[in-house]
Design an enzyme around this catalytic site. Structure first.
Site, mmCIF file in Angstrom:
data_model
loop_
_atom_site.group_PDB
_atom_site.id
_atom_site.type_symbol
_atom_site.label_atom_id
_atom_site.label_comp_id
_atom_site.label_asym_id
_atom_site.label_seq_id
_atom_site.Cartn_x
_atom_site.Cartn_y
_atom_site.Cartn_z
ATOM 1 N N SER A 247 0.844 -1.274 -0.122
ATOM 2 C CA SER A 247 0.185 0.092 0.135
ATOM 3 C C SER A 247 1.019 1.123 -0.058
ATOM 4 O O SER A 247 1.834 1.233 0.661
ATOM 5 C CB SER A 247 -0.995 0.054 1.003
ATOM 6 O OG SER A 247 -1.655 1.309 1.366
ATOM 7 N N TYR B 139 -0.838 -0.588 10.364
ATOM 8 C CA TYR B 139 -0.821 -0.593 8.892
ATOM 9 C C TYR B 139 0.089 -0.272 8.031
ATOM 10 O O TYR B 139 0.881 -1.068 7.378
ATOM 11 C CB TYR B 139 -2.244 -0.187 8.171
ATOM 12 C CG TYR B 139 -2.635 -0.727 6.739
ATOM 13 C CD1 TYR B 139 -3.208 -1.907 6.680
ATOM 14 C CD2 TYR B 139 -2.506 0.159 5.891
ATOM 15 C CE1 TYR B 139 -3.622 -2.137 5.227
ATOM 16 C CE2 TYR B 139 -2.584 -0.249 4.434
ATOM 17 C CZ TYR B 139 -3.259 -1.364 4.222
ATOM 18 O OH TYR B 139 -3.402 -1.669 3.072
HETATM 19 P P1 NAP Z 1 -10.536 -7.323 2.079
HETATM 20 O O1 NAP Z 1 -11.576 -7.272 1.047
HETATM 21 O O2 NAP Z 1 -10.910 -6.980 3.407
HETATM 22 O O3 NAP Z 1 -9.999 -8.590 1.929
HETATM 23 C C1 NAP Z 1 -8.917 -9.259 2.772
HETATM 24 C C2 NAP Z 1 -8.638 -10.812 2.551
HETATM 25 O O4 NAP Z 1 -7.485 -11.055 3.581
HETATM 26 C C3 NAP Z 1 -9.689 -11.452 3.086
HETATM 27 O O5 NAP Z 1 -10.087 -12.604 2.236
HETATM 28 C C4 NAP Z 1 -9.294 -11.918 4.434
HETATM 29 O O6 NAP Z 1 -9.909 -13.239 4.983
HETATM 30 C C5 NAP Z 1 -7.834 -12.333 4.342
HETATM 31 N N1 NAP Z 1 -7.147 -12.386 5.320
HETATM 32 C C6 NAP Z 1 -6.967 -11.417 6.566
HETATM 33 N N2 NAP Z 1 -6.241 -12.252 7.359
HETATM 34 C C7 NAP Z 1 -5.733 -13.431 6.867
HETATM 35 C C8 NAP Z 1 -4.698 -14.201 7.499
HETATM 36 N N3 NAP Z 1 -4.238 -14.094 8.684
HETATM 37 N N4 NAP Z 1 -4.754 -15.233 6.612
HETATM 38 C C9 NAP Z 1 -5.210 -15.465 5.417
HETATM 39 N N5 NAP Z 1 -6.187 -14.426 4.813
HETATM 40 C C10 NAP Z 1 -6.286 -13.600 5.589
HETATM 41 O O7 NAP Z 1 -9.539 -6.452 1.660
HETATM 42 P P2 NAP Z 1 -9.029 -6.073 0.000
HETATM 43 O O8 NAP Z 1 -9.170 -4.639 -0.079
HETATM 44 O O9 NAP Z 1 -9.174 -7.045 -0.918
HETATM 45 O O10 NAP Z 1 -7.123 -6.193 0.390
HETATM 46 C C11 NAP Z 1 -6.587 -6.979 -0.185
HETATM 47 C C12 NAP Z 1 -4.986 -6.759 -0.183
HETATM 48 O O11 NAP Z 1 -4.957 -5.255 -0.581
HETATM 49 C C13 NAP Z 1 -4.610 -6.337 1.431
HETATM 50 O O12 NAP Z 1 -3.303 -6.752 1.463
HETATM 51 C C14 NAP Z 1 -4.608 -4.920 1.563
HETATM 52 O O13 NAP Z 1 -3.951 -4.185 2.444
HETATM 53 C C15 NAP Z 1 -4.405 -4.211 0.086
HETATM 54 N N6 NAP Z 1 -4.786 -2.978 0.041
HETATM 55 C C16 NAP Z 1 -6.078 -2.723 0.070
HETATM 56 C C17 NAP Z 1 -6.502 -1.329 -0.381
HETATM 57 C C18 NAP Z 1 -7.965 -0.856 -0.479
HETATM 58 O O14 NAP Z 1 -8.241 0.046 -0.885
HETATM 59 N N7 NAP Z 1 -9.111 -1.906 -0.585
HETATM 60 C C19 NAP Z 1 -5.740 -0.438 -0.430
HETATM 61 C C20 NAP Z 1 -4.322 -0.613 -0.505
HETATM 62 C C21 NAP Z 1 -3.974 -1.896 -0.312
HETATM 63 P P3 NAP Z 1 -11.309 -13.376 5.716
HETATM 64 O O15 NAP Z 1 -12.568 -13.063 4.930
HETATM 65 O O16 NAP Z 1 -11.208 -14.763 6.578
HETATM 66 O O17 NAP Z 1 -11.126 -12.337 6.772
#
Ligand code: NAP
Length: 231
Positions: A140, A155
């Site tokens: 990020s 984070y």
């Molecule tokens: P999300 O919809 O909240 O999904 C997060 C995923 O990570 C979920 O499937 C969750 O599983 C899983 N997870 C959490 N802890 C875990 C663990 N210990 N082992 C395995 N899986 C785990 O988030 P997203 O937006 O798709 O984010 C995906 C990535 O993009 C993340 O690394 C996030 O930091 C990064 N990111 C996102 C944004 C944004 O604006 N969305 C911006 C910058 C970076 P559960 O369903 O079991 O909780």
């Protein structure tokens, strides 16, 4: 190596959001895909939303070393060789620095830094041996040192650490293994919220691009919208 076999990708935290979209796109691109989910039921439910029956679901909690080892052992038993590793699993603790307790800080590091450390240790040596690999660490801009690690604290610090890991693993790998980090932008997922300006297709675009880099592609970089950004 059997040159006829499809490349295999493992995506962590893939039961929703950017991870699930990455699985969908890599599957459409013809890769064999392993959908990692800490809760296998949620993983199976997510896989059922895909049009392809080929996606394999694996229980994988990246914050648990035993879970990573067990997943790697199950894949090895079935002769599944991971060529592409997408470290996508993430959590978003919003606590400000002076309200942070050790548990939250540790949890963020355990998922973002140690999770990728564990999967890289499990799967990168095989990539190096076979002479092909792609590692994509979903980071990020909130972890960018050049942006002063803008917040929230646990984070940003843990994503900055993931960026450092990206550089170290990239330097440790032969040129045939490309190891990069990506900022997907602010994406409409459970984490990003409904107000985020970017859809999940665009959010996964640079992730998928890095996962499928040609042999001439970059390694040791940080990217957003397919362009290099500062760490
Ligand atoms: P999300 O919809 O909240 O999904 C997060 C995923 O990570 C979920 O499937 C969750 O599983 C899983 N997870 C959490 N802890 C875990 C663990 N210990 N082992 C395995 N899986 C785990 O988030 P997203 O937006 O798709 O984010 C995906 C990535 O993009 C993340 O690394 C996030 O930091 C990064 N990111 C996102 C944004 C944004 O604006 N969305 C911006 C910058 C970076 P559960 O369903 O079991 O909780």
């Amino acid at each position: 190596m059997n040159r006829q076999r499809n490349r295999t990708a493992l995506v962590t935290g893939a039961n929703r959001g950017i991870g699930l979209e990455t699985v969908r796109r890599l599957d459409l691109a013809g890769l064999d895909v392993v959908l990692g989910a800490r809760d296998p039921e949620r993983g199976l439910a997510a896989a059922r939303t895909l049009s392809s029956p080929r996606v394999r679901v694996e229980e994988l909690d990246v914050s648990d070393a035993k879970s990573v080892t067990a997943c790697a052992e199950r894949l090895a038993e079935d002769s599944v060789e991971v060529d592409v590793l997408v470290n996508n699993a993430g959590i978003y603790p919003t606590v400000s620095f002076f309200s942070l307790d050790e548990d939250i800080m540790r949890r963020a590091l355990d998922v973002h830094l140690m999770g990728a450390f564990r999967t890289c240790q499990a799967f990168c040596p095989g990539m190096a041996r076979r002479g092909y690999g792609r590692v994509v660490n979903v980071s990020s801009g909130l972890g960018a040192l050049t942006e002063n690690v803008p917040s929230p604290a646990a984070y940003g610090i843990s994503k900055a650490a993931l960026n450092a890991l990206t550089l170290v693993v990239s330097a440790a790998m032969p040129q045939t293994v490309k190891v990069n980090a990506v900022c997907p932008g602010w994406v409409r997922t459970d984490m990003g919220g409904r107000g985020a300006p970017t859809g999940v297709e665009q959010g996964a675009d640079t992730v998928v691009w890095l996962a499928r880099l040609p042999d001439s592609g970059p390694t040791g970089g940080f990217f957003r919208n397919r362009r290099r950004i500062d760490w």
